[in-house]
Write a protein that holds these residues in place. Sequence first.
Motif, PDB file in Angstrom:
ATOM      1  N   ALA A 207      35.197  14.865 -49.963  1.00 48.76           N
ATOM      2  CA  ALA A 207      33.790  14.514 -49.807  1.00 48.76           C
ATOM      3  C   ALA A 207      32.950  15.709 -49.374  1.00 48.76           C
ATOM      4  O   ALA A 207      31.802  15.860 -49.810  1.00 48.76           O
ATOM      5  CB  ALA A 207      33.647  13.370 -48.809  1.00 48.76           C
ATOM      6  N   ILE A 208      33.503  16.566 -48.526  1.00 45.74           N
ATOM      7  CA  ILE A 208      32.746  17.719 -48.033  1.00 45.74           C
ATOM      8  C   ILE A 208      32.296  18.616 -49.179  1.00 45.74           C
ATOM      9  O   ILE A 208      31.168  19.117 -49.198  1.00 45.74           O
ATOM     10  CB  ILE A 208      33.588  18.515 -47.017  1.00 45.74           C
ATOM     11  N   GLY A 209      33.182  18.828 -50.142  1.00 46.40           N
ATOM     12  CA  GLY A 209      32.855  19.734 -51.235  1.00 46.40           C
ATOM     13  C   GLY A 209      32.311  19.066 -52.479  1.00 46.40           C
ATOM     14  O   GLY A 209      32.116  19.743 -53.497  1.00 46.40           O
ATOM     15  N   GLU A 210      32.089  17.751 -52.427  1.00 51.20           N
ATOM     16  CA  GLU A 210      31.619  17.044 -53.615  1.00 51.20           C
ATOM     17  C   GLU A 210      30.199  17.453 -53.994  1.00 51.20           C
ATOM     18  O   GLU A 210      29.341  17.626 -53.140  1.00 51.20           O
ATOM     19  CB  GLU A 210      31.682  15.533 -53.388  1.00 51.20           C
ATOM     20  N   TYR A 211      29.970  17.599 -55.279  1.00 47.60           N
ATOM     21  CA  TYR A 211      28.668  18.059 -55.773  1.00 47.60           C
ATOM     22  C   TYR A 211      28.132  17.184 -56.913  1.00 47.60           C
ATOM     23  O   TYR A 211      27.057  16.606 -56.809  1.00 47.60           O
ATOM     24  CB  TYR A 211      28.786  19.513 -56.238  1.00 47.60           C
ATOM     25  N   LEU A 230      24.532  22.021 -52.731  1.00 44.67           N
ATOM     26  CA  LEU A 230      23.313  22.277 -53.500  1.00 44.67           C
ATOM     27  C   LEU A 230      22.574  23.499 -52.959  1.00 44.67           C
ATOM     28  O   LEU A 230      22.029  24.302 -53.735  1.00 44.67           O
ATOM     29  CB  LEU A 230      22.402  21.048 -53.460  1.00 44.67           C
ATOM     30  N   LEU A 231      22.549  23.667 -51.652  1.00 46.60           N
ATOM     31  CA  LEU A 231      21.931  24.854 -51.059  1.00 46.60           C
ATOM     32  C   LEU A 231      22.646  26.124 -51.511  1.00 46.60           C
ATOM     33  O   LEU A 231      22.005  27.138 -51.816  1.00 46.60           O
ATOM     34  CB  LEU A 231      21.966  24.765 -49.535  1.00 46.60           C
ATOM     35  N   ILE A 232      23.967  26.065 -51.560  1.00 44.97           N
ATOM     36  CA  ILE A 232      24.741  27.233 -51.991  1.00 44.97           C
ATOM     37  C   ILE A 232      24.433  27.569 -53.444  1.00 44.97           C
ATOM     38  O   ILE A 232      24.239  28.743 -53.799  1.00 44.97           O
ATOM     39  CB  ILE A 232      26.245  26.970 -51.787  1.00 44.97           C
ATOM     40  N   ILE A 233      24.373  26.549 -54.297  1.00 46.31           N
ATOM     41  CA  ILE A 233      24.034  26.773 -55.702  1.00 46.31           C
ATOM     42  C   ILE A 233      22.646  27.376 -55.815  1.00 46.31           C
ATOM     43  O   ILE A 233      22.393  28.297 -56.617  1.00 46.31           O
ATOM     44  CB  ILE A 233      24.112  25.457 -56.496  1.00 46.31           C
ATOM     45  N   GLN A 238      19.295  32.257 -57.013  1.00 52.36           N
ATOM     46  CA  GLN A 238      18.303  33.245 -56.577  1.00 52.36           C
ATOM     47  C   GLN A 238      18.937  34.625 -56.351  1.00 52.36           C
ATOM     48  O   GLN A 238      18.275  35.536 -55.845  1.00 52.36           O
ATOM     49  CB  GLN A 238      17.647  32.771 -55.278  1.00 52.36           C
ATOM     50  N   TYR A 239      20.210  34.769 -56.713  1.00 55.29           N
ATOM     51  CA  TYR A 239      20.956  36.024 -56.544  1.00 55.29           C
ATOM     52  C   TYR A 239      21.068  36.443 -55.078  1.00 55.29           C
ATOM     53  O   TYR A 239      21.245  37.619 -54.784  1.00 55.29           O
ATOM     54  CB  TYR A 239      20.320  37.150 -57.374  1.00 55.29           C
ATOM     55  N   ASP A 240      20.974  35.450 -54.188  1.00 55.72           N
ATOM     56  CA  ASP A 240      21.159  35.720 -52.764  1.00 55.72           C
ATOM     57  C   ASP A 240      22.620  35.426 -52.427  1.00 55.72           C
ATOM     58  O   ASP A 240      22.951  34.431 -51.782  1.00 55.72           O
ATOM     59  CB  ASP A 240      20.215  34.848 -51.941  1.00 55.72           C
ATOM     60  N   TYR A 241      23.506  36.315 -52.860  1.00 55.49           N
ATOM     61  CA  TYR A 241      24.934  36.074 -52.708  1.00 55.49           C
ATOM     62  C   TYR A 241      25.358  36.099 -51.241  1.00 55.49           C
ATOM     63  O   TYR A 241      26.219  35.316 -50.825  1.00 55.49           O
ATOM     64  CB  TYR A 241      25.727  37.110 -53.510  1.00 55.49           C
ATOM     65  N   ILE A 247      26.369  30.573 -45.707  1.00 52.58           N
ATOM     66  CA  ILE A 247      26.390  29.112 -45.589  1.00 52.58           C
ATOM     67  C   ILE A 247      27.780  28.577 -45.876  1.00 52.58           C
ATOM     68  O   ILE A 247      28.286  27.684 -45.176  1.00 52.58           O
ATOM     69  CB  ILE A 247      25.355  28.492 -46.549  1.00 52.58           C
ATOM     70  N   ALA A 248      28.425  29.149 -46.903  1.00 49.72           N
ATOM     71  CA  ALA A 248      29.768  28.689 -47.270  1.00 49.72           C
ATOM     72  C   ALA A 248      30.785  29.008 -46.178  1.00 49.72           C
ATOM     73  O   ALA A 248      31.710  28.229 -45.939  1.00 49.72           O
ATOM     74  CB  ALA A 248      30.192  29.338 -48.581  1.00 49.72           C
TER      75      ALA A 248
END
Length: 277
Positions: A207-211, A230-233, A238-241, A247-248
Amino acid sequence: MRFKQPSVLPGFNLAFGYTIVYLSLLVLIPLSALVIKTTSLSLAEFWQVVSSERVVAAYQLTFGASLIAAVINLFAGLLVAWVLVRYSFPGKRIVDALVDLPFALPTAVAGIALTTLYAPNGLIGEQLAKLGIQVAFKPLGVVVALTFIGLPFVVRTVQPVLQDLEAELEEAAACLGANRWQTFCKIIFPAALPALLTGFTLAFARAIGEYGSVIFIAGNIPLESEIVPLLIIGKLEQYDYAGATAIATVMLLISFVLILAINLIQWWHARRHGMRK
């Protein structure tokens, strides 16, 4: 100090080396790269990224909804497994196959199906709207989606344990004067508890990683129904790796601590149960 148990089968060194290499390539190296990329940020920049109001709200929703869904599946999964093991009824094989449906469905298909059902104009959502309950595009929708995809983990983990549990034990308890509730608490539940904790852990971790199944029904409203993946995506688009890995990394650390705590509870229960024996 011995690292292996005596065995008639050869090949421990080769199998052990293969296991370490395999886990390193698939788990350790990618996760290490994630942490290393995060170190490109200064401590102040890292804290600014992970402590923003939007990110904190996403963490609260993701972990909170995952925990609620896993708890729901803990009880629902035990009930479904019990029915499938202990009762015979028409269509039992169909019901048993339906349990695995969340495994087979693409997550996007599951998300669209749930949104269609629970949207304000959907078959179920329309009836709930009359009661003042909105599921789709709310945190409740996230819980529904995570419950849907997590149920098979608990059912398939508990089901073999219940199948191996001898009915004679329950009959003996009844002969000794135990009622149904006492039989469940003293015989069935202790035997099924390790499997329940394992199923809970698997459902929670999934559930934690479900998208895919969540983004459609959640509505992705910032500070309300936006999940961490979704925030990570969004950061990656935005190329903000560095921001995405920051966050990850926090998500990784929290997940590791929670899963470690659950595993410690399992270990404690197994040790305590073994000492009693």
